[in-house]
Scaffold this motif. Structure first.
Motif, PDB file in Angstrom:
ATOM      1  N   VAL A 125      34.604  17.647  47.903  1.00 13.41           N
ATOM      2  CA  VAL A 125      34.980  16.397  48.553  1.00 13.41           C
ATOM      3  C   VAL A 125      36.201  16.691  49.426  1.00 13.41           C
ATOM      4  N   TRP A 126      35.998  16.655  50.737  1.00 15.38           N
ATOM      5  CA  TRP A 126      37.048  17.111  51.641  1.00 15.38           C
ATOM      6  C   TRP A 126      37.664  15.961  52.430  1.00 15.38           C
ATOM      7  N   ARG A 127      38.877  16.187  52.833  1.00 13.69           N
ATOM      8  CA  ARG A 127      39.575  15.263  53.725  1.00 13.69           C
ATOM      9  C   ARG A 127      40.646  16.048  54.466  1.00 13.69           C
ATOM     10  N   ILE A 128      41.080  15.512  55.581  1.00 19.74           N
ATOM     11  CA  ILE A 128      42.193  16.097  56.336  1.00 19.74           C
ATOM     12  C   ILE A 128      43.399  15.194  56.155  1.00 19.74           C
ATOM     13  N   ASP A 129      44.484  15.743  55.634  1.00 22.68           N
ATOM     14  CA  ASP A 129      45.686  14.943  55.456  1.00 22.68           C
ATOM     15  C   ASP A 129      46.137  14.424  56.818  1.00 22.68           C
ATOM     16  N   PRO A 130      46.255  13.098  56.988  1.00 24.06           N
ATOM     17  CA  PRO A 130      46.565  12.532  58.311  1.00 24.06           C
ATOM     18  C   PRO A 130      47.959  12.887  58.814  1.00 24.06           C
ATOM     19  N   LYS A 131      48.868  13.254  57.924  1.00 22.97           N
ATOM     20  CA  LYS A 131      50.233  13.576  58.342  1.00 22.97           C
ATOM     21  C   LYS A 131      50.412  15.067  58.608  1.00 22.97           C
ATOM     22  N   THR A 132      49.890  15.904  57.711  1.00 22.23           N
ATOM     23  CA  THR A 132      50.091  17.347  57.844  1.00 22.23           C
ATOM     24  C   THR A 132      48.924  18.043  58.535  1.00 22.23           C
ATOM     25  N   HIS A 133      47.779  17.350  58.617  1.00 24.57           N
ATOM     26  CA  HIS A 133      46.548  17.916  59.169  1.00 24.57           C
ATOM     27  C   HIS A 133      46.047  19.112  58.352  1.00 24.57           C
ATOM     28  N   VAL A 134      46.450  19.172  57.094  1.00 28.17           N
ATOM     29  CA  VAL A 134      45.990  20.229  56.190  1.00 28.17           C
ATOM     30  C   VAL A 134      44.715  19.761  55.482  1.00 28.17           C
ATOM     31  N   PRO A 135      43.662  20.574  55.476  1.00 24.59           N
ATOM     32  CA  PRO A 135      42.447  20.184  54.763  1.00 24.59           C
ATOM     33  C   PRO A 135      42.622  20.289  53.250  1.00 24.59           C
ATOM     34  N   VAL A 136      42.028  19.354  52.541  1.00 23.57           N
ATOM     35  CA  VAL A 136      42.064  19.331  51.082  1.00 23.57           C
ATOM     36  C   VAL A 136      40.631  19.282  50.580  1.00 23.57           C
ATOM     37  N   PHE A 137      40.317  20.135  49.612  1.00 22.04           N
ATOM     38  CA  PHE A 137      38.976  20.193  49.043  1.00 22.04           C
ATOM     39  C   PHE A 137      39.051  19.944  47.538  1.00 22.04           C
ATOM     40  N   ARG A 138      38.435  18.872  47.099  1.00 21.62           N
ATOM     41  CA  ARG A 138      38.366  18.575  45.665  1.00 21.62           C
ATOM     42  C   ARG A 138      37.019  19.078  45.159  1.00 21.62           C
ATOM     43  N   VAL A 139      37.055  20.034  44.244  1.00 20.93           N
ATOM     44  CA  VAL A 139      35.842  20.623  43.682  1.00 20.93           C
ATOM     45  C   VAL A 139      35.426  19.810  42.465  1.00 20.93           C
ATOM     46  N   VAL A 140      34.214  19.278  42.515  1.00 23.45           N
ATOM     47  CA  VAL A 140      33.713  18.406  41.453  1.00 23.45           C
ATOM     48  C   VAL A 140      32.347  18.912  41.001  1.00 23.45           C
ATOM     49  N   ARG A 141      32.158  18.985  39.717  1.00 23.76           N
ATOM     50  CA  ARG A 141      30.852  19.341  39.149  1.00 23.76           C
ATOM     51  C   ARG A 141      30.284  18.097  38.474  1.00 23.76           C
ATOM     52  N   PRO A 142      29.375  17.385  39.127  1.00 22.58           N
ATOM     53  CA  PRO A 142      28.840  16.138  38.555  1.00 22.58           C
ATOM     54  C   PRO A 142      27.835  16.420  37.445  1.00 22.58           C
ATOM     55  N   ILE A 143      27.824  15.569  36.432  1.00 22.07           N
ATOM     56  CA  ILE A 143      26.873  15.720  35.325  1.00 22.07           C
ATOM     57  C   ILE A 143      26.101  14.424  35.089  1.00 22.07           C
ATOM     58  N   GLY A 144      26.101  13.543  36.075  1.00 22.40           N
ATOM     59  CA  GLY A 144      25.372  12.285  35.936  1.00 22.40           C
ATOM     60  C   GLY A 144      25.574  11.432  37.165  1.00 22.40           C
ATOM     61  N   ASN A 145      24.973  10.271  37.146  1.00 15.36           N
ATOM     62  CA  ASN A 145      25.090   9.338  38.267  1.00 15.36           C
ATOM     63  C   ASN A 145      25.989   8.171  37.877  1.00 15.36           C
ATOM     64  N   TRP A 146      26.595   7.564  38.869  1.00 18.04           N
ATOM     65  CA  TRP A 146      27.446   6.408  38.640  1.00 18.04           C
ATOM     66  C   TRP A 146      27.317   5.470  39.828  1.00 18.04           C
ATOM     67  N   ARG A 147      27.793   4.269  39.634  1.00 14.89           N
ATOM     68  CA  ARG A 147      27.704   3.263  40.693  1.00 14.89           C
ATOM     69  C   ARG A 147      29.045   3.124  41.398  1.00 14.89           C
ATOM     70  N   TRP A 148      28.995   2.448  42.532  1.00 11.28           N
ATOM     71  CA  TRP A 148      30.227   2.171  43.261  1.00 11.28           C
ATOM     72  C   TRP A 148      31.203   1.412  42.362  1.00 11.28           C
ATOM     73  N   GLY A 149      32.430   1.898  42.301  1.00 10.64           N
ATOM     74  CA  GLY A 149      33.460   1.252  41.513  1.00 10.64           C
ATOM     75  C   GLY A 149      33.561   1.760  40.092  1.00 10.64           C
ATOM     76  N   ASP A 150      32.562   2.576  39.642  1.00  9.26           N
ATOM     77  CA  ASP A 150      32.607   3.135  38.292  1.00  9.26           C
ATOM     78  C   ASP A 150      33.350   4.464  38.302  1.00  9.26           C
ATOM     79  N   HIS A 151      33.551   5.010  37.080  1.00  7.50           N
ATOM     80  CA  HIS A 151      34.159   6.333  36.964  1.00  7.50           C
ATOM     81  C   HIS A 151      33.090   7.405  37.161  1.00  7.50           C
ATOM     82  N   ALA A 152      33.477   8.494  37.793  1.00  6.80           N
ATOM     83  CA  ALA A 152      32.546   9.599  38.029  1.00  6.80           C
ATOM     84  C   ALA A 152      32.297  10.358  36.738  1.00  6.80           C
TER      85      ALA A 152
END
Length: 213
Positions: A137-164
């Protein structure tokens, strides 16, 4: 078993640390040079995201990051996938570090999210080489312009607003050396991430917005 799995994931992702950070830094620079008018304008954020992703795909297509290579069909809404033959990585965009887009109603995407939990007893684990499906899950920090990558290993499905539902969650370091030094603490309760409401993500549940990849 958890430690063995973590070490396999750590070893597999090590070659990606420096290249991904360099590529997305370059891609964001190209976007800001070509489309400076989109800076800070929320209504055009989806376009800026697609542009960064396109530049990143272009740069990755010209690099050799053995054993990783591009996968998927980039012409399909700009999706960006990587594979090393055992592990698959799907890069999804989010506005905040804590945002992790859910699978939604797409059956193939739901299946991608259903990894065998690392905490499963050894006799219940799949036999053969790992086939872990990871999210970056990537984003570019709007202030520093540094890319950030969050590594996630999903083990199920969830709905909007729920916990992953995940069993691995960490920020990819900028260097392989930092990744090698990263410590992981197992928890049989899984990990909880902040999941935004549908209207908090660019484009909502459709792949045209922040969750496209």
């Amino acid at each position: 078993m958890f430690n063995d799995d973590v070490e396999r994931i750590r070893e597999a992702l090590s070659p990606l640390c420096e290249p991904l950070h360099d590529v997305f830094t370059w891609a964001d620079q190209q976007r800001r040079t070509a489309l400076p008018e989109f800076d800070g304008v929320a209504r055009y954020r989806w376009h800026a995201t697609h542009t960064v992703r396109a530049f990143a795909h272009l740069r990755l297509s010209r690099l050799c990051i053995d054993p990783w290579s591009l996968a998927g069909n980039h012409a399909r809404n700009g999706e960006l996938w990587l594979t090393d033959g055992n592990y698959r990585v799907r890069l999804l965009h989010a506005v905040r570090d804590a945002d992790v887009p859910p699978a939604g109603s797409n059956a193939a995407r739901q299946a991608y999210y259903r990894n065998v939990p690392l905490f499963t007893l050894p006799q219940q684990r799949l036999v053969g080489p790992p086939d872990d499906r990871l999210l970056f899950v990537w984003r570019i920090d709007p202030k520093t312009h540094v890319p950030v990558f969050r590594v996630v290993r999903p083990i199920g499905n969830w709905r909007w607003g729920d916990h992953a539902e995940t069993d691995i969650d960490f920020i990819l370091p900028e260097t392989a050396e930092d990744l090698a030094a990263l410590e992981f603490e197992p928890s049989d309760e899984g990990m909880e991430l902040d999941i935004p409401n549908e209207d908090e993500l660019e484009g909502g549940m459709g792949d045209a917005g922040g969750s496209a990849g």
